[in-house]
Design a protein around this motif. Structure first.
Motif, PDB file in Angstrom:
ATOM      1  N   ARG A 523       0.840  -1.200   0.000  1.00 34.24           N
ATOM      2  CA  ARG A 523       0.000   0.000   0.000  1.00 34.24           C
ATOM      3  C   ARG A 523       0.871   1.245   0.000  1.00 34.24           C
ATOM      4  O   ARG A 523       1.969   1.229   0.553  1.00 34.24           O
ATOM      5  CB  ARG A 523      -0.893  -0.034   1.226  1.00 34.24           C
ATOM      6  N   ILE A 524       0.351   2.308  -0.588  1.00 38.07           N
ATOM      7  CA  ILE A 524       1.122   3.554  -0.662  1.00 38.07           C
ATOM      8  C   ILE A 524       1.610   3.955   0.731  1.00 38.07           C
ATOM      9  O   ILE A 524       2.761   4.332   0.911  1.00 38.07           O
ATOM     10  CB  ILE A 524       0.266   4.691  -1.275  1.00 38.07           C
ATOM     11  N   ASP A 525       0.726   3.830   1.713  1.00 41.53           N
ATOM     12  CA  ASP A 525       1.078   4.256   3.071  1.00 41.53           C
ATOM     13  C   ASP A 525       2.097   3.343   3.744  1.00 41.53           C
ATOM     14  O   ASP A 525       2.631   3.688   4.785  1.00 41.53           O
ATOM     15  CB  ASP A 525      -0.178   4.269   3.960  1.00 41.53           C
ATOM     16  N   ASP A 526       2.325   2.189   3.175  1.00 43.41           N
ATOM     17  CA  ASP A 526       3.232   1.232   3.814  1.00 43.41           C
ATOM     18  C   ASP A 526       4.662   1.307   3.283  1.00 43.41           C
ATOM     19  O   ASP A 526       5.540   0.605   3.771  1.00 43.41           O
ATOM     20  CB  ASP A 526       2.725  -0.205   3.605  1.00 43.41           C
ATOM     21  N   VAL A 527       4.894   2.125   2.264  1.00 44.56           N
ATOM     22  CA  VAL A 527       6.240   2.190   1.680  1.00 44.56           C
ATOM     23  C   VAL A 527       7.251   2.596   2.746  1.00 44.56           C
ATOM     24  O   VAL A 527       6.987   3.442   3.588  1.00 44.56           O
ATOM     25  CB  VAL A 527       6.260   3.210   0.524  1.00 44.56           C
ATOM     26  N   GLY A 615      -8.266 -11.621   7.228  1.00 42.47           N
ATOM     27  CA  GLY A 615      -6.983 -12.301   7.224  1.00 42.47           C
ATOM     28  C   GLY A 615      -5.816 -11.493   6.682  1.00 42.47           C
ATOM     29  O   GLY A 615      -4.741 -12.029   6.435  1.00 42.47           O
ATOM     30  N   LYS A 616      -5.994 -10.178   6.517  1.00 46.02           N
ATOM     31  CA  LYS A 616      -4.882  -9.391   5.985  1.00 46.02           C
ATOM     32  C   LYS A 616      -4.051  -8.788   7.099  1.00 46.02           C
ATOM     33  O   LYS A 616      -4.597  -8.322   8.107  1.00 46.02           O
ATOM     34  CB  LYS A 616      -5.415  -8.248   5.142  1.00 46.02           C
ATOM     35  N   ILE A 617      -2.766  -8.758   6.875  1.00 47.16           N
ATOM     36  CA  ILE A 617      -1.870  -8.178   7.866  1.00 47.16           C
ATOM     37  C   ILE A 617      -2.131  -6.675   7.983  1.00 47.16           C
ATOM     38  O   ILE A 617      -2.194  -5.971   6.988  1.00 47.16           O
ATOM     39  CB  ILE A 617      -0.400  -8.427   7.450  1.00 47.16           C
ATOM     40  N   MET A 618      -2.290  -6.194   9.230  1.00 45.94           N
ATOM     41  CA  MET A 618      -2.531  -4.760   9.451  1.00 45.94           C
ATOM     42  C   MET A 618      -1.207  -4.075   9.759  1.00 45.94           C
ATOM     43  O   MET A 618      -0.828  -3.908  10.910  1.00 45.94           O
ATOM     44  CB  MET A 618      -3.543  -4.564  10.585  1.00 45.94           C
ATOM     45  N   ARG A 619      -0.530  -3.682   8.711  1.00 52.84           N
ATOM     46  CA  ARG A 619       0.812  -3.108   8.886  1.00 52.84           C
ATOM     47  C   ARG A 619       0.791  -1.788   9.635  1.00 52.84           C
ATOM     48  O   ARG A 619       1.746  -1.449  10.323  1.00 52.84           O
ATOM     49  CB  ARG A 619       1.496  -2.947   7.531  1.00 52.84           C
ATOM     50  N   ARG A 620      -0.321  -1.031   9.499  1.00 51.57           N
ATOM     51  CA  ARG A 620      -0.322   0.273  10.182  1.00 51.57           C
ATOM     52  C   ARG A 620      -0.244   0.105  11.698  1.00 51.57           C
ATOM     53  O   ARG A 620       0.361   0.920  12.383  1.00 51.57           O
ATOM     54  CB  ARG A 620      -1.504   1.131   9.745  1.00 51.57           C
TER      55      ARG A 620
END
Ligand code: ATP
Ligand code: MG
Length: 651
Positions: A523-527, A615-620
């Protein structure tokens, strides 16, 4: 390499394995070669309305014909302007005079092992009856109906019944809390909610009605609550408000014509899972969505009349909307539907289902595949999976090593894998291999579907070159695109249409390689920005997962005085104990696979990662934890709250 200024992202992964479809598969496929794919794709691009016009005319039923294919005033699209159709008609009535009428539509299996089948004809009767039930409760075209149900046929029936009368459904995944249900009821101003006494999950009763009772204390617009008896547990029925499904159905007529609805009549609202923030109500409408779900289903899954198709997603997610219900039923497919957990009564349940129903196409999520790998091959080895001919994945990027396991262990090296990139907002699959035409590369969603024209931009709004990462956009309208965020015009414009003017901003980063293959980079925010190099989370994670010790990994940035950001990795090991030695081995491994730049500064071992209920990893959340914040962002969509405490204990 990036200069950190233009917003390009470094391409760090070097995956070069290529898997062409077998000549046998290709010869029977709908699209048989890459040349054919390219020819159709180019034709579609040259005249997008003309391309869709042909299919809409032939494959949807029109009570009244449309007079214009597309009216496009960015960001507002109207497809098939002036026409009248009905999604439930296209999914059911259209098949009635054909051999499909007696074909099985749903092959359902409950978690305790009970089974039911419904033919298209039978499904039609149930849907007509429930449409009459809803109408009898005062539900009219345009009213909102919340559905909070287990994965039982009645959930699909309720969705189609809403579509039949033009009511807007809002399916709420049956794992959400009372608070989340109330939020969604209130945001949508829903009039009716349909639920069940309980559902089964990993052998336990999930008391849905009790949760709804709590939610309804805070949901002022709900007038009636319809309750399906699924489990038979003791529940409280509130007089006036609560009604039993079976009692209402017993009195309902099986006659109900589908209401002719304007092409742009809202079909459903679906709140996104919230990997990135507060859930938003994505709005989809009738004709365009219906056509896109049908065509994308047929192309990507190369659907044939004798397929037994199984999408393991719950109807609470967009995948369940487009590829359990609307796409497959429009196409007259036979669909397996399973109520429960993949590890009940044991870790072999999915493979048992495939063997039992002779499933030919399986569509599941990378998170499930990583769990299967962790549980071990012995569960797979017990079962005959030779009926399978095609495999698919959706929801997150699939790490190449997980892809290889799926290919070898489940697909017996004979089944193409379609890695499908799309979103709640896009309504249907946007990029995916067409399995008879496009050779696959593990970890790439390969190429766009017909009529889909992606563009990748850097932060100065220049289109980037080959292999350079940037913001993924879709540059032309498509029939399945979202029509808005429910009740929030500003959020619709700001989130999707502002950053790259005139283009749909997906919110993901991607690169396109020299063969025209797309690679989603996160995701853009995860770069992560390390010393001016912008790195893709998925690529660094894939390097970690390619080590045999590792089951799952999530990578985020945390502030660093000198480098700008440092890389923090959260790693779940397969069965080794966490140790300093393991940490060093993994750092060396990333150095070898990618280079010094991508070596994590911290590696934290954890038995579990924070995930959304899909089931998605919540990187934020991990980003907040890695940077030592006391408070983390919105956690309402988190699957297991105890994860945060566990991760903190690790500090
Ligand atoms: P929210 O928008 O509320 O944060 P979400 O984005 O997780 O939730 P979905 O619409 O279900 O909700 O998921 C779409 C996102 O999932 C994509 O934008 C992308 O980040 C990821 N995704 C889906 N399929 C793939 C894929 N095949 N490869 C890589 N990423 C994928
Ligand atoms: Mg999203």
């Amino acid at each position: 390499m990036s200069d950190g200024k233009t917003g390009q992202i470094d391409n760090v992964m070097h995956e070069s394995r290529l898997f062409p479809p077998s000549p046998e598969f290709a010869s029977k496929a709908r699209v048989k070669s890459v040349e054919e794919y390219e020819k159709i794709w180019n034709e579609a691009k040259a005249d997008i309305p003309a391309f869709w016009d042909k299919f809409a005319k032939e494959e949807l039923h029109w009570f009244e014909p449309y007079n214009q294919v597309l009216e496009w005033n960015c960001p507002d699209a109207k497809w098939f302007v002036g026409g009248k159709t009905n999604v439930s008609y296209n999914c059911l009535d259209r098949h009635l005079g054909t051999p499909t009428a007696d074909k099985t539509a749903i092959l359902w299996e409950g978690e305790p092992g009970d089974q039911r089948t419904l033919t298209y004809k039978e499904l039609h009767v149930e849907v007509c009856k429930f449409a009459n039930v809803l109408a009898g409760l005062g539900v009219e075209t345009g009213d909102r109906v919340s559905l909070y149900m287990p994965m039982v046929p009645e959930l699909a029936i309720a969705m189609l019944a809403c579509a039949r009368i033009g009511a807007i459904h809002s399916v709420i995944f049956a794992g959400f809390s009372a608070e989340s249900i109330a939020d969604r009821n209130n945001d949508a101003q829903a009039k009716v909610i349909v639920t069940a006494d309980a559902g089964w999950r990993r052998g336990k009763e999930l008391h849905l009605k009790a949760i709804v009772d709590e939610a309804l204390e805070k949901s002022e617009t709900i007038e009636k609550c319809v309750v399906l008896k699924r489990v038979g547990n003791e529940i409280e029925m509130k007089p006036e408000r609560d009604l039993w499904w079976h009692e209402l159905m017993a009195d309902a007529s099986a006659e109900r014509e589908a209401t002719p609805l304007d092409s742009e009549t809202p079909l459903f609202i679906l709140y996104t899972s919230g990997s990135t923030g507060k859930p938003k109500g994505i709005l989809h409408t009738t004709a365009g969505y219906n056509l896109y779900a049908k065509k994308s289903f047929e192309w990507v899954f190369d659907h044939r009349d004798d397929d037994i198709y199984w999408c393991t997603a719950d109807c609470g997610w967009i995948t369940g909307h487009s590829y359990v219900v609307y796409g497959p039923f429009s196409a007259g497919a036979t669909c397996v539907m399973y109520e429960g957990a993949p590890n009940f009564p044991d870790e072999g349940r999915f493979w048992e289902i495939i063997e039992k129903y002779k499933v030919t196409i399986m569509y599941t999520a990378p998170t499930a595949i990583r769990a299967f790998i962790k549980w071990g091959d012995q569960w797979v080895d017990k079962h005959d999976l030779s009926s399978l001919r095609l495999l698919g994945t959706v929801g997150e990027g699939i790490n190449p090593e997980a892809w290889m396991w799926y290919h070898k262990k489940i697909g017996g090296e004979r089944c193409p894998i379609v890695d499908t990139w799309w979103q709640t907002e896009t309504g249907g699959i946007m990029m995916s291999p067409l399995p008879g035409a496009i050779a696959t590369k593990p970890g790439s969603c390969t190429r766009p579907l017909f009529g889909i024209v992606p563009g990748i931009y850097d932060s100065s709004l220049e289109e980037v070159g080959k292999n350079q990462g940037g913001m993924l956009t879709i540059t032309q309208p498509w029939p399945g695109m979202l029509r808005g965020v429910w009740g929030d015009r500003e959020r619709f414009e700001a989130t999707y249409w502002s950053r790259v003017p005139g283009k749909y901003l997906a919110g993901d980063n991607a690169r396109c390689d020299e063969d025209g293959y797309y690679w989603i980079m996160g995701r853009i925010d995860d770069v992560i920005n390390v010393a001016g190099h912008r790195l893709s989370t998925i690529e660094v994670e894939s390097a970690l997962v390619s080590h045999p010790l590792v089951a799952e990994a999530a990578v985020v940035g945390r502030p660093h005085d000198i480098k700008g950001e440092a890389i923090a990795a959260f790693v779940t090991l397969k069965d080794t104990e966490a140790s300093e030695e393991a940490r060093e081995i993994l750092k060396q491994h990333v150095r070898k696979e990618i280079g010094a730049l991508a070596v994590p500064d911290d590696i934290r071992f954890t038995s579990i990662l924070p995930k959304t209920r899909s089931g998605k990893i919540m990187r934020r959340l991990l980003r907040d934890i890695a940077s030592g914040k006391e408070e983390v962002g919105d956690t309402t969509t988190l699957e297991d709250y105890s994860v945060l405490a566990k991760l903190r204990d690790n500090d």
